[in-house]
Scaffold this motif. Structure first.
Motif, PDB file in Angstrom:
ATOM      1  N   LEU A 145      -3.397  -2.544  -2.107  1.00 54.16           N
ATOM      2  CA  LEU A 145      -3.209  -1.812  -1.224  1.00 54.16           C
ATOM      3  C   LEU A 145      -3.661  -2.088   0.328  1.00 54.16           C
ATOM      4  CD1 LEU A 145      -4.825   1.676  -2.317  1.00 54.16           C
ATOM      5  CD2 LEU A 145      -2.376   0.844  -1.956  1.00 54.16           C
ATOM      6  N   ASP A 146      -4.651  -3.077   0.823  1.00 53.15           N
ATOM      7  CA  ASP A 146      -4.636  -3.805   2.205  1.00 53.15           C
ATOM      8  C   ASP A 146      -3.286  -4.952   2.746  1.00 53.15           C
ATOM      9  OD1 ASP A 146      -7.094  -2.850   1.899  1.00 53.15           O
ATOM     10  OD2 ASP A 146      -7.713  -5.231   0.815  1.00 53.15           O
ATOM     11  N   ALA A 147      -2.652  -5.284   1.249  1.00 55.17           N
ATOM     12  CA  ALA A 147      -1.117  -6.167   1.827  1.00 55.17           C
ATOM     13  C   ALA A 147      -0.365  -5.412   2.171  1.00 55.17           C
ATOM     14  CB  ALA A 147      -0.990  -7.122   0.628  1.00 55.17           C
ATOM     15  N   LEU A 148      -0.406  -4.335   1.182  1.00 54.93           N
ATOM     16  CA  LEU A 148       0.643  -2.672   1.227  1.00 54.93           C
ATOM     17  C   LEU A 148       0.464  -2.385   2.513  1.00 54.93           C
ATOM     18  CD1 LEU A 148       0.831  -1.372  -2.544  1.00 54.93           C
ATOM     19  CD2 LEU A 148       2.811  -2.735  -0.912  1.00 54.93           C
ATOM     20  N   ALA A 149      -0.662  -2.312   3.183  1.00 59.38           N
ATOM     21  CA  ALA A 149      -0.130  -2.054   5.022  1.00 59.38           C
ATOM     22  C   ALA A 149       0.294  -2.457   5.877  1.00 59.38           C
ATOM     23  CB  ALA A 149      -2.256  -1.160   4.531  1.00 59.38           C
ATOM     24  N   ASP A 150      -0.072  -4.103   5.442  1.00 61.63           N
ATOM     25  CA  ASP A 150       0.220  -4.868   6.044  1.00 61.63           C
ATOM     26  C   ASP A 150       1.797  -5.068   6.282  1.00 61.63           C
ATOM     27  OD1 ASP A 150      -1.986  -5.676   6.614  1.00 61.63           O
ATOM     28  OD2 ASP A 150      -2.747  -6.917   5.675  1.00 61.63           O
ATOM     29  N   LEU A 151       1.760  -4.939   5.277  1.00 65.83           N
ATOM     30  CA  LEU A 151       3.917  -4.772   5.244  1.00 65.83           C
ATOM     31  C   LEU A 151       4.012  -3.391   5.803  1.00 65.83           C
ATOM     32  CD1 LEU A 151       6.481  -6.328   3.771  1.00 65.83           C
ATOM     33  CD2 LEU A 151       6.005  -4.886   1.787  1.00 65.83           C
ATOM     34  N   ALA A 152       3.323  -2.790   5.701  1.00 62.20           N
ATOM     35  CA  ALA A 152       4.292  -1.511   6.083  1.00 62.20           C
ATOM     36  C   ALA A 152       4.065  -1.105   7.321  1.00 62.20           C
ATOM     37  CB  ALA A 152       2.739   0.107   5.948  1.00 62.20           C
ATOM     38  N   GLY A 153       2.818  -1.485   8.243  1.00 68.44           N
ATOM     39  CA  GLY A 153       3.089  -1.955   9.538  1.00 68.44           C
ATOM     40  C   GLY A 153       3.423  -2.788  10.163  1.00 68.44           C
ATOM     41  N   ALA A 154       4.546  -3.145  10.016  1.00 72.33           N
ATOM     42  CA  ALA A 154       4.780  -5.084  10.064  1.00 72.33           C
ATOM     43  C   ALA A 154       6.651  -4.029   9.729  1.00 72.33           C
ATOM     44  CB  ALA A 154       5.127  -5.992   9.344  1.00 72.33           C
ATOM     45  N   THR A 155       6.514  -3.675   9.193  1.00 73.28           N
ATOM     46  CA  THR A 155       7.987  -3.182   8.939  1.00 73.28           C
ATOM     47  C   THR A 155       8.074  -1.427   9.264  1.00 73.28           C
ATOM     48  OG1 THR A 155       8.126  -2.469   6.304  1.00 73.28           O
ATOM     49  CG2 THR A 155       8.680  -4.666   6.598  1.00 73.28           C
ATOM     50  N   GLY A 156       7.545  -0.448   9.262  1.00 75.68           N
ATOM     51  CA  GLY A 156       7.798   0.849   9.316  1.00 75.68           C
ATOM     52  C   GLY A 156       7.943   1.672   8.564  1.00 75.68           C
ATOM     53  N   VAL A 157       8.337   0.666   6.775  1.00 80.28           N
ATOM     54  CA  VAL A 157       8.027   0.819   5.871  1.00 80.28           C
ATOM     55  C   VAL A 157       6.974   1.486   5.251  1.00 80.28           C
ATOM     56  CG1 VAL A 157       8.694   0.735   4.075  1.00 80.28           C
ATOM     57  CG2 VAL A 157      10.131  -0.100   5.441  1.00 80.28           C
ATOM     58  N   ALA A 158       6.980   3.140   4.959  1.00 79.46           N
ATOM     59  CA  ALA A 158       6.118   3.956   4.444  1.00 79.46           C
ATOM     60  C   ALA A 158       5.582   3.737   2.906  1.00 79.46           C
ATOM     61  CB  ALA A 158       6.850   6.195   4.275  1.00 79.46           C
ATOM     62  N   VAL A 159       4.474   3.652   2.503  1.00 83.31           N
ATOM     63  CA  VAL A 159       3.662   3.144   1.078  1.00 83.31           C
ATOM     64  C   VAL A 159       3.726   5.063   0.188  1.00 83.31           C
ATOM     65  CG1 VAL A 159       2.161   2.423  -0.170  1.00 83.31           C
ATOM     66  CG2 VAL A 159       2.512   1.142   1.869  1.00 83.31           C
ATOM     67  N   LEU A 160       4.293   5.090  -1.014  1.00 86.50           N
ATOM     68  CA  LEU A 160       3.633   5.987  -1.848  1.00 86.50           C
ATOM     69  C   LEU A 160       2.728   5.545  -2.723  1.00 86.50           C
ATOM     70  CD1 LEU A 160       4.155   9.237  -3.104  1.00 86.50           C
ATOM     71  CD2 LEU A 160       6.736   8.306  -3.223  1.00 86.50           C
ATOM     72  N   GLN A 161       1.862   6.145  -3.189  1.00 91.76           N
ATOM     73  CA  GLN A 161       1.465   5.779  -3.978  1.00 91.76           C
ATOM     74  C   GLN A 161       1.755   6.026  -5.525  1.00 91.76           C
ATOM     75  OE1 GLN A 161      -2.831   4.817  -4.050  1.00 91.76           O
ATOM     76  NE2 GLN A 161      -2.923   6.171  -1.532  1.00 91.76           N
ATOM     77  N   ASP A 162       1.927   5.718  -6.666  1.00 93.43           N
ATOM     78  CA  ASP A 162       2.409   6.404  -7.886  1.00 93.43           C
ATOM     79  C   ASP A 162       0.782   5.901  -8.585  1.00 93.43           C
ATOM     80  OD1 ASP A 162       2.591   6.837 -10.802  1.00 93.43           O
ATOM     81  OD2 ASP A 162       4.410   6.262 -10.252  1.00 93.43           O
ATOM     82  N   ALA A 163      -0.218   6.949  -8.334  1.00 91.24           N
ATOM     83  CA  ALA A 163      -1.758   7.132  -8.548  1.00 91.24           C
ATOM     84  C   ALA A 163      -1.632   7.523 -10.474  1.00 91.24           C
ATOM     85  CB  ALA A 163      -2.494   7.358  -7.740  1.00 91.24           C
ATOM     86  N   ALA A 164      -0.315   7.683 -10.904  1.00 87.30           N
ATOM     87  CA  ALA A 164      -0.497   8.601 -12.332  1.00 87.30           C
ATOM     88  C   ALA A 164      -1.938   7.722 -13.298  1.00 87.30           C
ATOM     89  CB  ALA A 164       0.907   8.481 -13.468  1.00 87.30           C
ATOM     90  N   HIS A 165      -2.127   6.444 -12.951  1.00 85.23           N
ATOM     91  CA  HIS A 165      -3.167   6.373 -14.272  1.00 85.23           C
ATOM     92  C   HIS A 165      -4.309   5.971 -13.184  1.00 85.23           C
ATOM     93  CE1 HIS A 165       0.292   3.775 -16.379  1.00 85.23           C
ATOM     94  NE2 HIS A 165       0.854   4.841 -16.174  1.00 85.23           N
TER      95      HIS A 165
END
Length: 388
Positions: A145-165
């Motif tokens: 989730l750290d790297a995904l947050a960085d990616l979202a910050g750089a691109t403006g793309v949202a993160v949606l967690q599939d936390a079914a597990h």
């Protein structure tokens, strides 16, 4: 000379687990004036309790986990022409939810150790059409989730967690509702908490909660009496009986995860000693892994040998299953919006191709057994692997 008598099947705790708390909850719901969320209090209470467990400001309970994903994507404004990056190796609900909204799921490769989405591979797939990235916390191992947050910050793309597990999982001490993104959960029969079916969506702020609430009830605001359908939506509402059962399940999930944590480390160490078996790895930044599955790979195994192994394990009373195929290797994937072909996607997802062909998993109830039973499980698995 007579053959040795067959060993008795291993015995594991039953799942779902139910006790007096579930029965009391069902009677409590039964005795209410209404059995749907607008006529009772069980769903409202469950949403507050589930959000609190995960450190989220809000939650909306849904009919199932797939609908929780669809609802989240709808709140994000995903629709026809948009793209959502999903793991190539996951249960197909992750990609189906995208396609049900008319958008295109773009499969990304996964990490060979954790089986979670590869963030570097994901970054290569971001285009102007990308609306969201959907990491799956595979078997309770939280994605990076750290790297995904960085990616979202750089691109403006949202993160949606599939936390079914990933019920009650944590990443570096933070709960799934503390990352400023939506997280979707499942309560299907095999999950870590269950009411047979059900789902929930964690929301990070008041506006996303307002939109989710509207959209999960055909666009109607709370207390509506004039059919004020303010937005598009569907009927994703959870009923009062499911919520009552889940409130009981919620009271024991953390204690059960603590047991699974101990047994998982025991089992993983034993599996690692079996020639030809590679247990799922762990990123230790995931300081609470919820252990929905005990997953392992058998590199180089054929489809026939893998099926024979699963059959042998089930014959010993061990709830074993073959791993998911990559989503693009299913017929259903190609019946919704898509981009590219299976072979093209497969070339960019070599890890998912391998895991989809050699993965085996055991249901989490094996990790609720006592230590001696887990040791015997490993012995049986080693014997079965040696025979196939």
């Amino acid at each position: 000379m007579s053959s040795a008598p067959a060993q008795p099947a291993l015995a594991f705790p039953a799942w779902p687990h139910a006790g007096a708390e579930e029965r009391e909850g069902l009677l409590r719901a039964l005795d209410q004036e209404g059995w749907w969320r607008n006529g009772g209090s069980e769903v409202d209470c469950f949403e507050r309790e589930f959000a609190a467990l995960h450190g989220a400001p809000h939650a909306v309970a849904t009919t199932n986990g797939t609908h929780a994903l669809e609802l989240a994507l709808s709140v994000l404004g995903v629709g026809p022409g948009d793209e959502v990056v999903v793991p190539a190796f996951t249960f197909i609900a992750s990609s189906l939810a995208v396609q049900r909204l008319g958008a295109v799921p773009v499969p990304a490769d996964v990490h060979p150790d954790t089986y979670c989405i590869d963030v570097e591979a994901t970054a290569q797939l971001i285009t102007p059409r990308t609306k969201a990235v959907m990491p799956v916390h595979m078997a309770g191992q939280v994605a990076d989730l750290d790297a995904l947050a960085d990616l979202a910050g750089a691109t403006g793309v949202a993160v949606l967690q599939d936390a079914a597990h990933a019920h009650a999982a944590r990443w570096q001490g933070r709960r799934m509702g503390e990352f400023g993104s939506m997280a979707a959960f499942s309560f299907q029969n095999g999950k870590l908490m269950t009411a047979g079916e059900g789902g929930a969506l964690l929301l990070p702020d008041g506006e996303s909660h307002r939109q989710a609430y509207l959209r999960h009830g055909c666009g109607r605001p709370p207390g509506d009496r004039v059919y004020a359908h303010l937005t598009q939506g569907s009927n994703y509402r959870m009923n009062e009986f499911s919520a009552a059962v889940l409130r009981a399940q919620l009271t024991r999930v953390e204690a059960q995860i603590a047991v699974r944590e101990q047994r998982s480390r025991q089992l993983a160490a034993a599996l690692a000693r079996i020639p030809g078996v590679v247990p799922q790895g762990r990123d230790e930044r995931c300081d609470v892994k919820s252990h929905y599955m005990a997953m392992m790979r058998l590199p180089g195994v054929t489809a026939e040998r893998r099926t024979a192994l699963v059959d042998a394990l089930n014959g010993h009373g061990i709830p074993a299953f073959v791993g998911f195929p990559p989503v693009y290797r299913t017929t259903g994937y190609w019946q919704g919006p898509y981009s590219g072909g299976a072979e093209e996607i497969g070339k960019r997802c070599p890890v998912a191709e391998e895991i989809g062909g050699d993965c085996v998993w055991l249901h989490h109830r094996v990790l609720l057994a006592d230590a001696a039973t887990v040791d015997r499980l490993a012995e049986v698995l080693a014997e079965a692997v040696a025979r196939i």
